[in-house]
Design an enzyme around this catalytic site. Structure first.
Site, short mmCIF file in Angstrom:
data_model
loop_
_atom_site.label_atom_id
_atom_site.label_comp_id
_atom_site.label_asym_id
_atom_site.label_seq_id
_atom_site.Cartn_x
_atom_site.Cartn_y
_atom_site.Cartn_z
CE LYS A 54 -1.94 2.82 2.87
NZ LYS A 54 -1.87 4.42 2.11
N GLY A 58 6.68 5.53 8.28
CA GLY A 58 5.45 6.86 8.43
C GLY A 58 5.18 7.69 10.21
CB SER A 59 2.45 9.33 10.97
OG SER A 59 1.75 8.86 11.79
CD GLU A 104 12.74 3.75 9.73
OE1 GLU A 104 13.78 5.10 11.03
OE2 GLU A 104 13.66 3.13 10.62
CB CYS A 126 12.57 10.18 8.33
SG CYS A 126 11.27 9.59 7.44
CD GLU A 139 9.27 13.43 11.72
OE1 GLU A 139 7.78 13.25 11.98
OE2 GLU A 139 10.10 13.17 10.97
C1 UN1 Z 1 13.17 9.26 5.26
O1 UN1 Z 1 13.37 11.06 5.11
O2 UN1 Z 1 12.82 8.61 5.22
O3 UN1 Z 1 19.24 10.24 4.43
C2 UN1 Z 1 14.52 8.93 3.94
C3 UN1 Z 1 18.41 9.93 3.09
C4 UN1 Z 1 17.87 9.17 2.31
C5 UN1 Z 1 16.85 9.02 2.91
C6 UN1 Z 1 15.63 9.75 3.71
N1 UN1 Z 1 18.85 8.82 1.62
O4 UN1 Z 1 18.10 11.22 3.49
#
Ligand code: UN1
Length: 511
Positions: free
Chosen positions: A191, A244-245, A266, A300, A401
């Site tokens: 998904k 995701g969150s 993650e 992230c 965040e």
């Molecule tokens: C993400 O933001 O979930 O290291 C992944 C990084 C990228 C991957 C980010 N190669 O910023």
């Protein structure tokens, strides 16, 4: 639209520009959802509708899982090097289409085109890397404690993998999860985020063209509340991998936990760059600008805190302001743009809300803090790169965040305090230190409590052959990418072969 691509690809991209209807991909067929309902995906740079996305139901998920389960039965018996041949072809096709995929990525997600190319490259790298794993998938052969007995451990597939992926890295993160799942002998039900269906459909088309047998990858578009939950709750989905969150990750963990189902989660980050007084400040500025404002802060791994030694705080502020003033905001398809739009209106409002909270809590706003509402840009979702200073570690903007182009300077007196501030958040994804003192650097490498640590570089830029993930509220102990991804998508099987012809009792007959 005036894309800067080669002539051949330009045609392809322009055709892609017409609004289109995406379909689910179940058991090797492109099919509409049983609901017959659609939502739309739009270009965040200008609000134009790109296409219509199926709003799938639990029934669609049931069909996808049944197809995956059936297909996995024979896939697990295909030798891994043979499975890997398909991954090499996936890598080749991704490489061949790198430019058109990058254009699609920018069109529907908004990141600037250079970054989109980088993201597609990440998927290419992952395809070749995981294809190589088809000839490794190492286990151990170890001596048995008994004579005439052989001992080894082998990796076996988990079964059906449910993948739930975000819009901010629609192909890279999907590649981190689907490629190791497949090379290890699992089948996939995927998904993708509703904001980035175009990328998902193109990726699945590549799997199809690469010759992946039907049923091994199934694509189901729809909401997290319906499709995501149906995947998590399905008794025949053996592992759920989610990015995701934090809020959604926790819900997934709770739902799956009751069924003793493996989850690899993650989630967020509140990443910091630490700048010591002996740092190369210009290099630190480069690293901060890139990791705070690249992808409009929607990574992230984005740098949303700058922990600076008080002796260089003012100089750093001045240099950062000079650089921020030069950042060009606009449609990411324009090669000269540095910062693209954020994903949608509600993200824009959330970012703005955080900035208001920062001001209210007493932080000093040095620049930015505005939604762009003039001219062409008003049609998209643009936020000005924002820098706060004199932020204290407990302020909301230093804890939560934001996922936008906003970063905050927190002054400290020494390295110990910097590490304490870095670690004093709920998340633990990425951190960075700029210093030329090897002793301090090694102390930071040891004591920063994140899953990823950078020295003399910003907080972004992870490479696919190393584990990606974090500690505390960022994850639940698993990692994407690298060999660590195989631990998510395989079970260990320990095999003992006794060729002595007698009963040998371990721990007893040899003592
Ligand atoms: C993400 O933001 O979930 O290291 C992944 C990084 C990228 C991957 C980010 N190669 O910023």
């Amino acid at each position: 639209m005036n894309y800067q691509t080669g002539a051949q690809e330009e045609n392809q991209v322009q055709n892609q520009n017409h609004p289109k209807k995406y379909l689910n991909y179940i058991n090797g067929e492109w099919v509409p959802s049983v609901s017959g309902k659609f939502t739309v995906n739009v270009n965040p740079a200008n609000g134009e509708v790109i296409g219509e996305v199926p709003q799938s139901t639990k029934e669609d998920v049931d069909l996808a899982v049944a197809a995956a389960k059936a297909a996995q039965k024979s896939w697990r018996l295909v030798p891994a090097p043979e499975r890997a041949e398909i991954l090499y072809e996936v890598g080749r096709l991704l490489k061949e289409r790198k430019e058109s995929l990058s254009q699609i990525l920018t069109l529907e997600m908004g990141k600037v085109i250079a970054e989109a190319r980088g993201e597609v490259q990440e998927a290419i790298d992952m395809a070749y890397y995981m294809a190589g794993e088809g000839r490794r998938l190492f286990g151990d052969t170890v001596p048995s404690e008994l004579r005439n007995k052989f001992a080894m451990s082998v990796r076996v597939p988990v079964g059906v993998a449910g993948l739930i992926t975000p819009w901010n890295f629609p192909i890279a993160i999907a590649s981190w999860k689907s490629l190791p799942a497949l090379v290890a002998g699992n089948a996939v039900v995927w998904k993708p985020a509703s904001e980035t269906p175009f990328m998902a459909a193109e990726f699945v088309k590549i799997y199809e063209e690469a010759g992946l047998p039907k049923g091994l990858i199934n694509l189901v578009f729809g909401s997290g509340g319906v499709v995501g939950n149906a995947i998590v709750d399905h008794p025949d989905v053996d592992i759920v991998s989610f990015t995701g969150s934090n809020e959604v990750g926790r819900q997934i963990n709770e739902r799956a936990g009751g069924m003793l189902k493996r989850t690899s989660l993650e989630m967020g980050g509140k990443n910091a760059v630490t700048v010591m007084e002996d740092a190369d400040l210009d290099l630190a500025v480069d690293g901060i600008i890139w990791s705070a404002f690249g992808t409009a802060g929607q990574r992230c791994t984005a740098c949303s805190r700058i922990i600076v030694h008080e002796a260089v705080k003012e100089e750093l502020e001045r240099k950062l302001l000079e650089r921020i003033a030069k950042l060009k905001i606009g449609n990411g398809l324009d090669e000269s743009v540095d910062v693209g739009p954020v994903i949608n209106r509600s993200a824009l409002e959330k970012i703005d809300e955080y900035v208001k909270i920062g001001v209210k809590e007493g932080a000093t706003l040095l620049c930015g803090g505005e939604i762009l509402s003039n001219g062409e840009l008003a049609k998209g979702h643009y936020y000005t790169p924002t820098l706060f200073t004199d932020v204290t570690p407990s302020m909301t903007i230093a804890q939560e965040e934001i996922f936008g182009p906003v970063t905050s300077i927190i002054p400290v007196k020494n390295l110990d305090e910097a590490i304490k501030v870095n670690n004093g958040v709920e998340f633990g994804l990425s951190s960075s230190i700029f210093s030329r003192d090897v002793n301090r650097v090694f102390q930071a490498m040891r004591d920063l409590d994140t899953g990823i640590v950078y020295v003399n570089a910003g907080t972004t830029g992870a490479e696919i052959h190393l584990p990606f993930g974090g500690t505390k509220g960022t994850g639940n102990g698993h990692r994407d990418s690298g060999v660590a991804a195989l631990d998510v998508f395989t079970e260990w099987k320990s095999v003992y072969v006794d060729y002595s012809g007698t009963l040998q009792r371990a721990q007893i007959d040899n003592k």
